[in-house]
Design an enzyme around this catalytic site. Structure first.
Site, PDB file in Angstrom:
ATOM      1  N   HIS A  71       1.035  -1.441  -0.101  1.00 23.07           N
ATOM      2  CA  HIS A  71       0.135  -0.074  -0.047  1.00 23.07           C
ATOM      3  C   HIS A  71       0.915   1.255  -0.034  1.00 23.07           C
ATOM      4  O   HIS A  71       0.571   2.289  -0.691  1.00 23.07           O
ATOM      5  CB  HIS A  71      -0.720   0.086   1.138  1.00 23.07           C
ATOM      6  CG  HIS A  71      -1.700  -1.195   1.115  1.00 23.07           C
ATOM      7  ND1 HIS A  71      -2.570  -1.691   2.155  1.00 23.07           N
ATOM      8  CD2 HIS A  71      -2.183  -2.094   0.399  1.00 23.07           C
ATOM      9  CE1 HIS A  71      -3.235  -2.725   2.145  1.00 23.07           C
ATOM     10  NE2 HIS A  71      -2.883  -3.074   1.052  1.00 23.07           N
ATOM     11  N   HIS A 225      -9.209  -2.476  -4.894  1.00 24.06           N
ATOM     12  CA  HIS A 225      -8.146  -2.789  -4.132  1.00 24.06           C
ATOM     13  C   HIS A 225      -7.195  -3.576  -4.769  1.00 24.06           C
ATOM     14  O   HIS A 225      -5.758  -3.564  -4.497  1.00 24.06           O
ATOM     15  CB  HIS A 225      -8.519  -3.300  -2.716  1.00 24.06           C
ATOM     16  CG  HIS A 225      -7.331  -3.201  -1.830  1.00 24.06           C
ATOM     17  ND1 HIS A 225      -6.845  -2.337  -1.063  1.00 24.06           N
ATOM     18  CD2 HIS A 225      -6.365  -4.548  -1.676  1.00 24.06           C
ATOM     19  CE1 HIS A 225      -5.828  -2.754  -0.382  1.00 24.06           C
ATOM     20  NE2 HIS A 225      -5.531  -4.068  -0.495  1.00 24.06           N
ATOM     21  N   ASP A 229      -3.226  -3.251  -5.451  1.00 24.68           N
ATOM     22  CA  ASP A 229      -1.936  -3.945  -4.926  1.00 24.68           C
ATOM     23  C   ASP A 229      -1.320  -4.185  -6.276  1.00 24.68           C
ATOM     24  O   ASP A 229       0.033  -4.379  -6.052  1.00 24.68           O
ATOM     25  CB  ASP A 229      -2.407  -5.214  -4.634  1.00 24.68           C
ATOM     26  CG  ASP A 229      -2.797  -5.454  -3.132  1.00 24.68           C
ATOM     27  OD1 ASP A 229      -2.692  -4.325  -2.524  1.00 24.68           O
ATOM     28  OD2 ASP A 229      -3.847  -6.204  -2.821  1.00 24.68           O
ATOM     29  N   HIS A 255      -0.852 -11.289  -5.309  1.00 27.49           N
ATOM     30  CA  HIS A 255       0.524 -10.933  -5.144  1.00 27.49           C
ATOM     31  C   HIS A 255       1.522 -11.900  -5.621  1.00 27.49           C
ATOM     32  O   HIS A 255       2.461 -11.363  -6.458  1.00 27.49           O
ATOM     33  CB  HIS A 255       0.894 -10.790  -3.746  1.00 27.49           C
ATOM     34  CG  HIS A 255       0.158  -9.448  -2.994  1.00 27.49           C
ATOM     35  ND1 HIS A 255       0.413  -8.148  -3.480  1.00 27.49           N
ATOM     36  CD2 HIS A 255      -0.660  -9.505  -1.878  1.00 27.49           C
ATOM     37  CE1 HIS A 255      -0.415  -7.411  -2.691  1.00 27.49           C
ATOM     38  NE2 HIS A 255      -1.000  -7.932  -1.636  1.00 27.49           N
TER      39      HIS A 255
END
Length: 272
Positions: A71, A225, A229, A255
């Protein structure tokens, strides 16, 4: 090279360990994003320094590491900061409100320092970069303009076959999009030692009845979101993804996939 004009100091608890941490950002002319954790070994925010993608991105070296960096990294990307020193009292970046909003606002308040002669650099890929594995894909193609699209297909009525495209008009909605997860999984993760700092304020919980544990800030906030990321993860290539002239198409990734592609992408980027 762009850095901040003055020191920024922010404190808060981590999402994973719920331990308090103070983070101080210092102006720097190194041309790198450097982390200094607990006065230990330093390391740069680079995809080659990612040591884990379990639950969050962990950057580090043999002697020090920093958890949940994505973030903050995304905030640096949105503010076009590419040179700053980050000093941390603990090994996890504070979660704040679960988005990049607090970091972006602090950076804007501090101001940025860019040499008057510096010109923005733009990049594309020398050839297509992609990862395909079952339902998961992340494809990056050369283009005349930046285009980012993120698609998800969760077991949740509001997030079944949904996607979000990036454009300047929804930029702030992406910056303020909070981390999320299935509420039913929370106790399991906490028993395993993760998600100790989850609150209604910093995490959007998806409930089994198709709702959420908190009011969404915008439509498809969890998908936004995911895009946040992705921007933070691709920034670890050393090139701001917001300065890429590429089509970036992500579907049901995370991720681990972001970082796998970023490692390939790093050697395929060319200045235009």
């Amino acid at each position: 090279m762009t850095t901040i004009k003055k020191e920024i100091r922010i404190s808060g608890n981590g999402l994973m360990k719920n331990k308090p941490c103070e983070v101080t950002l210092f102006p720097s002319n190194s041309g790198k994003i450097r982390y200094f954790v607990k006065d230990k070994d330093s390391f740069t925010a680079d995809v080659d320094h990612v040591i884990s993608t379990d639950h969050c991105v962990v950057l580090g070296s043999k002697k020090a590491s920093a958890m949940l960096t994505e973030h903050l990294t995304a905030a640096l990307a949105f503010c076009h900061i590419d040179s700053v020193d980050i000093c941390m009292s603990e090994d996890e970046v504070p979660i704040l409100d679960g988005s990049s909003k607090g970091w972006v606002e602090a950076i804007k308040e501090a101001g940025t320092d860019k040499p008057f002669f510096a010109k923005e650099k733009f990049y594309t890929v020398s050839e297509p970069v992609y990862y395909l594995n079952g339902k998961t894909s992340l494809v990056i193609l050369p283009s005349d303009n930046l285009f980012i699209s993120y698609a998800v297909n969760y077991d949740h009525p509001d997030l079944t076959r949904r996607f979000v495209n990036f454009n300047p008009k929804n930029k702030y909605e992406i910056i303020e999009a909070r981390t999320f997860g299935f509420y039913r999984d929370l106790k399991k993760f906490q028993m395993l030692g993760f998600a100790q700092g989850v609150t209604e304020e910093n995490t959007v919980g998806m409930t089994d009845d198709g709702g959420y544990t908190t009011k969404l800030r915008s439509d498809c906030e969890p998908v936004k979101h995911k895009m946040l990321d992705l921007i933070g993860d691709l920034y670890l290539t050393g090139v701001n993804p917001l300065n890429m002239r590429c089509q970036i198409l992500a579907k049901e990734a995370g991720h681990a996939v972001h970082i796998k592609v970023a490692k390939i992408l790093k050697d395929k980027l060319i200045e235009i």
